[in-house]
Design an enzyme around this catalytic site. Structure first.
Site, PDB file in Angstrom:
ATOM      1  N   THR A  44     -31.710  -1.002  29.629  1.00  0.00           N
ATOM      2  CA  THR A  44     -31.372  -0.373  30.914  1.00  0.00           C
ATOM      3  C   THR A  44     -30.968   1.067  30.745  1.00  0.00           C
ATOM      4  O   THR A  44     -31.218   1.893  31.622  1.00  0.00           O
ATOM      5  CB  THR A  44     -30.226  -1.159  31.577  1.00  0.00           C
ATOM      6  N   TYR A  58     -34.514  -3.010  38.648  1.00  0.00           N
ATOM      7  CA  TYR A  58     -35.095  -1.766  38.119  1.00  0.00           C
ATOM      8  C   TYR A  58     -35.989  -2.135  36.937  1.00  0.00           C
ATOM      9  O   TYR A  58     -36.093  -3.300  36.543  1.00  0.00           O
ATOM     10  CB  TYR A  58     -33.989  -0.812  37.667  1.00  0.00           C
ATOM     11  N   THR A 124     -28.587  -4.414  27.068  1.00  0.00           N
ATOM     12  CA  THR A 124     -27.303  -5.107  26.897  1.00  0.00           C
ATOM     13  C   THR A 124     -27.464  -6.611  26.745  1.00  0.00           C
ATOM     14  O   THR A 124     -26.567  -7.282  26.255  1.00  0.00           O
ATOM     15  CB  THR A 124     -26.380  -4.848  28.109  1.00  0.00           C
ATOM     16  N   ASP A 125     -28.614  -7.160  27.128  1.00  0.00           N
ATOM     17  CA  ASP A 125     -28.754  -8.625  27.094  1.00  0.00           C
ATOM     18  C   ASP A 125     -28.593  -9.204  25.688  1.00  0.00           C
ATOM     19  O   ASP A 125     -28.043 -10.295  25.536  1.00  0.00           O
ATOM     20  CB  ASP A 125     -30.123  -9.045  27.655  1.00  0.00           C
ATOM     21  N   LYS A 197     -21.522 -10.463  25.860  1.00  0.00           N
ATOM     22  CA  LYS A 197     -21.743 -10.030  27.254  1.00  0.00           C
ATOM     23  C   LYS A 197     -21.146 -11.105  28.155  1.00  0.00           C
ATOM     24  O   LYS A 197     -21.595 -12.246  28.148  1.00  0.00           O
ATOM     25  CB  LYS A 197     -23.234  -9.827  27.517  1.00  0.00           C
ATOM     26  N   GLU A 318     -14.826 -33.318  16.282  1.00  0.00           N
ATOM     27  CA  GLU A 318     -15.577 -34.181  17.211  1.00  0.00           C
ATOM     28  C   GLU A 318     -16.673 -34.981  16.510  1.00  0.00           C
ATOM     29  O   GLU A 318     -17.373 -35.782  17.120  1.00  0.00           O
ATOM     30  CB  GLU A 318     -16.201 -33.325  18.313  1.00  0.00           C
TER      31      GLU A 318
HETATM   32  N1  DGL Z   1     -33.487  -6.210  30.538  1.00  0.00           N
HETATM   33  C1  DGL Z   1     -32.113  -6.081  30.104  1.00  0.00           C
HETATM   34  C2  DGL Z   1     -32.061  -5.579  28.659  1.00  0.00           C
HETATM   35  O1  DGL Z   1     -32.905  -4.766  28.271  1.00  0.00           O
HETATM   36  C3  DGL Z   1     -31.373  -5.119  30.967  1.00  0.00           C
HETATM   37  C4  DGL Z   1     -29.916  -5.181  30.739  1.00  0.00           C
HETATM   38  C5  DGL Z   1     -29.379  -3.894  30.187  1.00  0.00           C
HETATM   39  O2  DGL Z   1     -29.970  -3.249  29.278  1.00  0.00           O
HETATM   40  O3  DGL Z   1     -28.259  -3.581  30.610  1.00  0.00           O
HETATM   41  O4  DGL Z   1     -31.152  -6.009  27.934  1.00  0.00           O
END
Ligand code: DGL
Length: 361
Positions: A44, A58, A124-125, A197, A318
């Site tokens: 992103t 986006y 971020t993913d 995250k 467990e």
């Molecule tokens: N498609 C997600 C990624 O590239 C967007 C999330 C982001 O980068 O914040 O991880």
């Protein structure tokens, strides 16, 4: 003795300070800027939206590294930066192959005396996964900082530019040396091992649940308050320099009514390691236990983790791991347990040795 005489030393020191202060300031100003290399991978932070108010829906991975750098002219004041576009992907599509390419490039650059630190721009993913993988395979004490953003570059109050600026400062900071791979967003500095995250869309999404962040960015400076207690970078036994691929390891996510189908599918596909993301303290559903024990008998290494995301998965809690010859993930979430199990399997299939690795890294 006149009371005034007692003041002489203090006055002398004050006069000395006044005389030397301009010299110190000039020395500070003349200190050479650190050389920071920015490796761009997409996400992103390189994303564009249809309008300035588009913050979801986006397109990630559109803007190149030179444009990212040009968008933050202030970078020139804090470091000598140069950029490389390693790849341009949305990070949900990150693969083991991408990781090997990135890790080899990072290690090659950090071996250069003219590189003081590295920033990796990333979606971020899967930032937490790339960060933890690099935390285990980077062979340098120099700072490696992974940065992303939650809003695309075209959005009002895009967070990418300030995140990139802060990341470059940390990558050039002597205080960041030897702290392992760091994740810098939202004025916070998190460690690669514990960061995750925690929210699908808010700016403060990156957290290190219960174990806590390592520091803050404030006033153009990194402020550290903690360090990880787990071994990383130069202190690990993992070396990917000669690796062309990583062992096949996947995660099976548990839930009510879970079946053995997923486990059997991964075993039949040739996986040599499996992470079971159990409910609670890594609990094994009765209907999948036979699938896991059969997999173990075929030589597949099983790691019991938990979908909960916080806390220790206790050995012999467990399930009787000693009897089943399973490994437990300690506090690593399932996606990070997969990374450590993959790297462990490049060294050994001995479950006792692998369990020790989960207590070490
Ligand atoms: N498609 C997600 C990624 O590239 C967007 C999330 C982001 O980068 O914040 O991880």
């Amino acid at each position: 003795m006149s009371p005034h005489l007692y003041r002489l030393p203090a006055l002398f020191l004050y006069a000395l300070f006044l005389a030397l202060a301009p010299l110190a300031a000039a020395q500070q100003a003349a200190a050479p800027l650190p050389n920071v290399r920015i490796l761009a991978t997409g996400g992103t932070i390189a994303g564009t939206g249809a309008s300035s108010t588009t913050t979801i829906g986006y397109t990630a991975a559109k803007v190149g590294v030179e444009a990212l750098i040009a968008a933050v002219p202030e970078l020139k004041k804090v470091a000598n930066v140069s950029g490389e576009q390693v790849f341009q992907i949305a990070s949900e599509s990150m693969t083991n192959a991408h990781w090997l390419t990135l890790a080899k490039r990072v290690n090659a650059l950090l071996a250069q005396p003219d590189v003081d630190g590295i920033v990796i721009t990333h979606g971020t993913d899967t930032i937490e996964e790339t960060a933890y993988f690099l935390n285990l395979v980077v062979k340098s004490r120099k700072p490696v900082v992974i940065v992303g953003s939650m809003r695309p570059s075209t959005a009002i109050s895009a967070d990418g530019p300030i995140n990139l600026y802060n990341a470059v400062i940390v990558a050039g900071s002597k205080d960041a040396v030897g702290k392992g791979v760091l994740v810098v967003l939202n004025d916070q500095i998190n460690g690669a091992r514990d960061v995750t995250k925690a929210n699908t869309s808010t700016l403060d999404t990156f957290r290190s649940p219960e174990l806590g962040l390592l520091g803050y960015m404030q006033d153009n400076r990194a402020h550290f308050y903690r360090m990880s207690t787990r071994r990383h970078t130069l202190e690990t036994e993992f070396d990917v320099s000669a690796l062309e691929q990583l062992p096949a390891v996947d995660v099976v996510y548990s839930h009510a009514n879970v079946s053995r189908v997923g486990i059997d599918a991964f075993v039949n596909a040739g996986d040599i390691g499996l992470v079971y993301a159990g409910v609670g303290d890594g609990s094994l559903a009765a209907q999948v236990r036979p699938a896991l024990t059969e997999a173990r008998r075929k030589g597949v290494v099983i790691v019991r983790s938990s979908r909960v995301g916080q806390g220790i998965v206790a050995r012999n809690g467990e399930a009787n791991d000693d009897e089943l010859d399973f490994v437990v993930s300690d506090t690593l979430n399932p996606q990070k347990a997969r990374i450590l199990l993959m790297l462990a399997l490049t060294k050994t299939r001995d479950t006792r040795a692998i369990q020790q690795m989960f207590y070490t890294y």
